[in-house]
Design an enzyme around this catalytic site. Structure first.
Site, PDB file in Angstrom:
ATOM      1  N   LEU A 148       0.794  -0.893   0.310  1.00 28.24           N
ATOM      2  CA  LEU A 148      -0.108   0.502   0.166  1.00 28.24           C
ATOM      3  C   LEU A 148       0.958   1.289  -0.307  1.00 28.24           C
ATOM      4  O   LEU A 148       2.462   1.222   0.162  1.00 28.24           O
ATOM      5  CB  LEU A 148      -0.879  -0.138   0.930  1.00 28.24           C
ATOM      6  CG  LEU A 148      -2.347  -1.353   1.436  1.00 28.24           C
ATOM      7  CD1 LEU A 148      -2.875  -1.191   2.293  1.00 28.24           C
ATOM      8  CD2 LEU A 148      -3.789  -1.294   0.738  1.00 28.24           C
ATOM      9  N   ASP A 149       0.471   2.440  -0.463  1.00 29.26           N
ATOM     10  CA  ASP A 149       1.126   3.783  -0.709  1.00 29.26           C
ATOM     11  C   ASP A 149       1.444   3.949   0.710  1.00 29.26           C
ATOM     12  O   ASP A 149       0.705   3.960   2.290  1.00 29.26           O
ATOM     13  CB  ASP A 149       0.239   4.617  -1.069  1.00 29.26           C
ATOM     14  CG  ASP A 149       0.660   5.035  -2.807  1.00 29.26           C
ATOM     15  OD1 ASP A 149       1.037   4.311  -3.611  1.00 29.26           O
ATOM     16  OD2 ASP A 149      -0.636   4.661  -3.524  1.00 29.26           O
ATOM     17  N   LYS A 150       2.799   4.619   1.203  1.00 36.41           N
ATOM     18  CA  LYS A 150       2.752   5.039   2.329  1.00 36.41           C
ATOM     19  C   LYS A 150       1.222   5.730   3.366  1.00 36.41           C
ATOM     20  O   LYS A 150       1.215   5.301   3.990  1.00 36.41           O
ATOM     21  CB  LYS A 150       4.169   6.090   2.437  1.00 36.41           C
ATOM     22  CG  LYS A 150       4.272   6.901   3.483  1.00 36.41           C
ATOM     23  CD  LYS A 150       5.324   7.751   3.496  1.00 36.41           C
ATOM     24  CE  LYS A 150       5.575   9.232   4.729  1.00 36.41           C
ATOM     25  NZ  LYS A 150       6.735   9.963   4.475  1.00 36.41           N
ATOM     26  N   THR A 152      -1.294   5.862   2.482  1.00 37.10           N
ATOM     27  CA  THR A 152      -3.086   4.713   2.814  1.00 37.10           C
ATOM     28  C   THR A 152      -2.811   3.342   3.924  1.00 37.10           C
ATOM     29  O   THR A 152      -2.246   2.811   4.012  1.00 37.10           O
ATOM     30  CB  THR A 152      -3.060   3.366   1.181  1.00 37.10           C
ATOM     31  OG1 THR A 152      -3.075   4.741   0.288  1.00 37.10           O
ATOM     32  CG2 THR A 152      -4.260   2.848   1.271  1.00 37.10           C
ATOM     33  N   ARG A 263      -6.247   5.726  -7.247  1.00 33.30           N
ATOM     34  CA  ARG A 263      -6.130   7.882  -7.197  1.00 33.30           C
ATOM     35  C   ARG A 263      -6.108   8.686  -8.801  1.00 33.30           C
ATOM     36  O   ARG A 263      -6.950   9.398  -8.731  1.00 33.30           O
ATOM     37  CB  ARG A 263      -4.983   8.183  -6.418  1.00 33.30           C
ATOM     38  CG  ARG A 263      -4.686   7.913  -5.095  1.00 33.30           C
ATOM     39  CD  ARG A 263      -3.137   7.639  -4.881  1.00 33.30           C
ATOM     40  NE  ARG A 263      -3.015   8.786  -4.732  1.00 33.30           N
ATOM     41  CZ  ARG A 263      -1.300   8.987  -4.301  1.00 33.30           C
ATOM     42  NH1 ARG A 263      -0.677   8.549  -3.874  1.00 33.30           N
ATOM     43  NH2 ARG A 263      -0.795  10.464  -3.933  1.00 33.30           N
TER      44      ARG A 263
END
Length: 341
Positions: A148-150, A152, A263
């Protein structure tokens, strides 16, 4: 700033460009140093004045290299490629000998990389699991099957042995087309999608020269990769008689797993995520249309409003279909409540 070339104790390397030399200085150095440093690290060294081109300092990474050029680079201390365990708290949802399921908080980077060599989820997992993580992902990504993105938050599964890693990786690669894998996200977006339920089928690729950002691409673009997102509007905030709304809570389910997929897709249809620093900049003034209390919460929201709340997969050893949910984190709850008011 100190002149790096006066620091005698730091190693230096002198290179001569051969007849194959061409293109940007940073790209050429990355190649000839054989991956010893990432291109972003090389670029930073050039900008810091640690590189001489034909005896003169050069601070532009895009400077062209030509056959016969002499390049002198002052090398930094090598970064430890093997992450160490760190006592970082983890919210463990489930754990056995094959895997561990955690609820990742926003702000936690998944694996070490440029600018984040410590304080990552991998460092926390090494401390928690010891030597039991799968080695397939390499020393910097042990056990990591997906990420997961930082900024998120949400559910993640990590493999603790190679058999589990391969089995889970196959499920994620299949994207649930022939198996039980499911991934569902909650997101707070600007506006209201024209259709309350729909599918966004739009290929993604790099956004220009930026290596981190993504953009919707034509199918025939060299770097275009299939990307499919299914969404459903769960709640609409400050809805008007003409069926428009200032913001919406939506659920997204992924059929593919591209970088920044939700996104970029939501921004593509005109409903970017609230707080998204990369894809919703043009929508920030919409907060002025909200009541003052909600406006304050929205303007101070520090990240993209995205939470991976659901993960379903087949256990690699038992074959049992396992389902895990992570409650919406407090910051997103506060955001939703402010929009509801």
């Amino acid at each position: 700033m100190n002149d790096p070339f006066n620091e005698i104790e730091r190693p230096r390397k002198v290179l001569t460009a051969g007849d194959e030399a061409e293109g940007r200085l940073d790209a050429w150095l990355t190649t000839v140093l054989e991956g010893e440093f990432s291109r972003s690290r090389i670029k930073a060294l050039i900008e810091q004045g640690a590189v001489l081109l034909n005896g003169k300092p050069v601070t532009e990474p895009k400077k062209k290299i030509h056959m016969g050029d002499t390049v002198e680079i002052t090398l930094p201390e090598p970064e430890d490629p093997e992450p160490k365990g760190e006592d970082i708290p983890l919210e463990v949802l489930y754990e056995d000998d094959d895997l561990i399921v955690i609820a990742k908080p926003a702000g936690l980077v998944v694996h070490p990389g440029a600018g984040n060599w410590t304080g990552t989820l991998v460092n926390a997992l090494i401390h928690h699991c010891g030597d039991s993580l799968s080695g397939i992902g390499g020393v910097r990504r042990p056990g990591i099957v997906h990420r997961l993105d930082k900024d998120t938050s949400g559910v993640m599964v990590v493999a603790k042995n190679d058999i589990a890693h391969r089995h889970l990786a196959e499920q994620f690669a299949d994207h649930g087309r022939s198996g039980p894998l499911e991934r569902a996200y909650q997101a707070v977006v600007w506006g209201r999608p024209a259709m309350l339920r729909g599918t966004i089928d739009a290929p993604l690729g790099r956004s220009g020269a930026d290596r981190t950002k993504r953009a919707v691409k034509r199918e025939d673009s060299d770097d275009a990769r299939e990307a499919v997102t299914h969404y459903e509007v769960i709640e609409r905030f400050h809805e008007k008689p003409d069926a428009t709304a200032l913001a919406s809570l939506i659920e997204c389910r992924l059929e593919t797993g591209r970088t920044h997929q939700i996104r970029v897709h939501m921004a593509h249809v005109g409903n970017p995520l609230i707080g998204d620093p990369d894809y919703s900049a043009g929508f920030r003034t919409k907060a002025n249309l909200l009541p003052e209390a909600a406006k304050t919460v929205v303007n101070s929201f520090p990240r993209q409003a995205l939470h991976a709340y659901l993960l379903v997969f087949e256990h690699p050893r038992t074959g049992e279909v396992m389902e895990f949910e992570a409650a919406m984190p407090e910051d997103m709850q506060e955001l939703v409540e402010a929009l509801q008011a």
